[in-house]
Scaffold this motif. Sequence first.
Motif, PDB file in Angstrom:
ATOM      1  N   ASP A  28       1.042  -1.232   0.064  1.00 50.33           N
ATOM      2  CA  ASP A  28       0.029   0.033  -0.012  1.00 50.33           C
ATOM      3  C   ASP A  28       0.892   1.254   0.010  1.00 50.33           C
ATOM      4  O   ASP A  28       1.795   1.350   0.844  1.00 50.33           O
ATOM      5  CB  ASP A  28      -0.799   0.032   1.290  1.00 50.33           C
ATOM      6  N   SER A  29       0.668   2.128  -0.862  1.00 50.39           N
ATOM      7  CA  SER A  29       1.250   3.469  -1.004  1.00 50.39           C
ATOM      8  C   SER A  29       0.831   4.111   0.307  1.00 50.39           C
ATOM      9  O   SER A  29      -0.614   4.570   0.431  1.00 50.39           O
ATOM     10  CB  SER A  29       0.849   4.260  -2.096  1.00 50.39           C
ATOM     11  N   LYS A  33      -2.886   6.025  -0.350  1.00 52.64           N
ATOM     12  CA  LYS A  33      -4.074   5.464   0.697  1.00 52.64           C
ATOM     13  C   LYS A  33      -4.255   6.455   1.842  1.00 52.64           C
ATOM     14  O   LYS A  33      -5.341   6.136   2.685  1.00 52.64           O
ATOM     15  CB  LYS A  33      -3.689   4.265   1.174  1.00 52.64           C
ATOM     16  N   ILE A  35      -2.689   7.005   4.588  1.00 51.89           N
ATOM     17  CA  ILE A  35      -2.296   6.122   5.791  1.00 51.89           C
ATOM     18  C   ILE A  35      -1.362   7.174   6.367  1.00 51.89           C
ATOM     19  O   ILE A  35      -1.614   7.395   7.749  1.00 51.89           O
ATOM     20  CB  ILE A  35      -1.607   4.885   5.343  1.00 51.89           C
ATOM     21  N   SER A  68       6.017   2.853   1.089  1.00 54.38           N
ATOM     22  CA  SER A  68       5.120   1.642   1.411  1.00 54.38           C
ATOM     23  C   SER A  68       5.880   0.932   2.119  1.00 54.38           C
ATOM     24  O   SER A  68       7.309   1.071   2.484  1.00 54.38           O
ATOM     25  CB  SER A  68       4.737   0.785   0.203  1.00 54.38           C
TER      26      SER A  68
ATOM     27  N   PRO B 110     -12.084   8.379  -2.799  1.00 55.14           N
ATOM     28  CA  PRO B 110     -12.638   7.464  -2.420  1.00 55.14           C
ATOM     29  C   PRO B 110     -13.982   7.655  -1.519  1.00 55.14           C
ATOM     30  O   PRO B 110     -14.576   6.629  -1.273  1.00 55.14           O
ATOM     31  CB  PRO B 110     -11.542   7.182  -1.037  1.00 55.14           C
TER      32      PRO B 110
END
Lengths: 81, 502
Positions: A28-29, A33, A35, A68, B110
Amino acid sequence: MSVEQTLRDYILENYLFTDDQSELNSADSFMGKGILDSTGIMEIIFFIEEQFNIKVEDEEMVPENLDSVNNLVAFIAKKSG
Amino acid sequence: MELLIQRLKNTASSLPQSIVVIQNGETYTYSDLWYRVVTVADRLKCSGLQSGQTVAMLMENSIDYIASLYGIWAAGGVTVALNTALKYRDLNHLVIHCGAQFLLSDGVHPELKTFIKDGSDRSLELIDVASLVTSGQVQSEIAPIENHSEYELVDIAEDAVASIIYTSGTTGHPKGVTLRQSNLSANTHAILQSLNISQADRVMCVLPFFYSYGNSVLHTHLWAGASLVLENSFMYPQKVLESMQVNESTTFCGVPSTFNLLLNRASIANTALPHLTTVTQAGGAMSKASISEFKSAWPQADFYVMYGQTEASARITCLAPDMLDSKLGSVGLPIQGVELEIRGEDNRSVPAGEQGEICIQGPNVMAGYWYDPEETQSVLKDGWLYTGDVGYRDEDGYVFIVGRNREMIKTGAHRIAPQEIEELILEVSGIEECAVVGVPDDLLGQVLKAVVVLGQDEQVSKQIIMKYCKDNLPQYKMPKQLEFVEALPKTASGKIQKHKLV
């Protein structure tokens, strides 16, 4: 514990606030994403510098090295090697 | 007065092959942009958009963002560009509040899937602008558009509402700053008088266009017929510097945290930027040491310090580069057309050197807050905008900011009302009280700290609270610190003493 698992646990605990391993894919980037944000990536840098005894240079702060879990694992291996 | 949409139409006609946007290795001309503007406008008109109706937008900086913004104006609508970092519950609240019948998107956000899922029981038409432009589907819906440069704009008055920009409100509910066409044109024109922007310029844009600073960078450079290089993430500042180098950027615009990130996480001394001529900084005070560091790293560039707020379209004052050393710490003088006074508690102007609230008057001052007469009346009085910022002017008239008199936390480029976060945390079962404060941070200026009191015999972990925040808040509103206490410090009258929590 492997480098990958150490990183995964740190990110799950501090940024996704869960123990559920399925919440994070190692590919996952962080940017893509959502994060981490700018301060989160800074904290990751501090974490890997301390945990793996490496120094991240300014020029190395690029997504290819940091964006990631997989990229971090490869980067840490390169720096430690 | 020439309106922004009219100006863009003229530029697309006079400079059709000039580059307007560079993003991800793609290059777009003013002619390309105008084609997209017309496509969006036509689609909206086909769907029955009436003059003065609001159209929401949910997309990152891109050629399609610009096309949507100007396309809405070409069709006579009112733009409402939403903060892309928000989660569905906030986005949905804003869409309902502004009364939008259309939501233009990039097709990839999203939260769109939730809008689609909820779409069956509401009258909100979702339009994917990226697909619209590539499919060309609109051309056949009414009559084919033979000549885009001749496209007839919907006639809009100077004082018609152009945009609603939502900002954090002190009560925790966002306020819709309502700007007229004339506000945006006048402020764009005034900024251009202060900054020497020309057609040859190529600005690096890292600030989101949905905030007023990024919005003003966009409009000023389009007005000048210049080019914009778009980079939507500043997580890796070195990449941005390298992009500036490759794309020969002449201009860089940032807020203090942008510059802190460059200083701390990029190699500014070793990345040559020979084309850089202009740097602008706004969005809060930057340390004198940091400004000096940039001046020595980029000696060829003029460094402009600016001050403003969304309620003033964008900019209020500007400190010219040649005054930077002698007036370091000041935000400069009012820009063209802006009258500025420092007022005391009796609402009267105070003498030089004395502190008071910064109040302004001018063609850039908003019409008010969208459907919020109470909040509007609290800041617009007798034709003056009370900014909520506290400052003073020196003997030469230069403005210095000393603080804000409203309880807002400023983290990076964002302003956050603590009440909004407190109310959210209180939704977690088992929490009795919560206070959110801003604590100093080297990188972002301030970060959020939440102090929580649990109910008797309640056990709620930090992980549960933070997970709830993560699920409902954008990243920038996340508390960075969370502390449990037995009780919050309070005055005799029961008011929480937040200064004791910092």
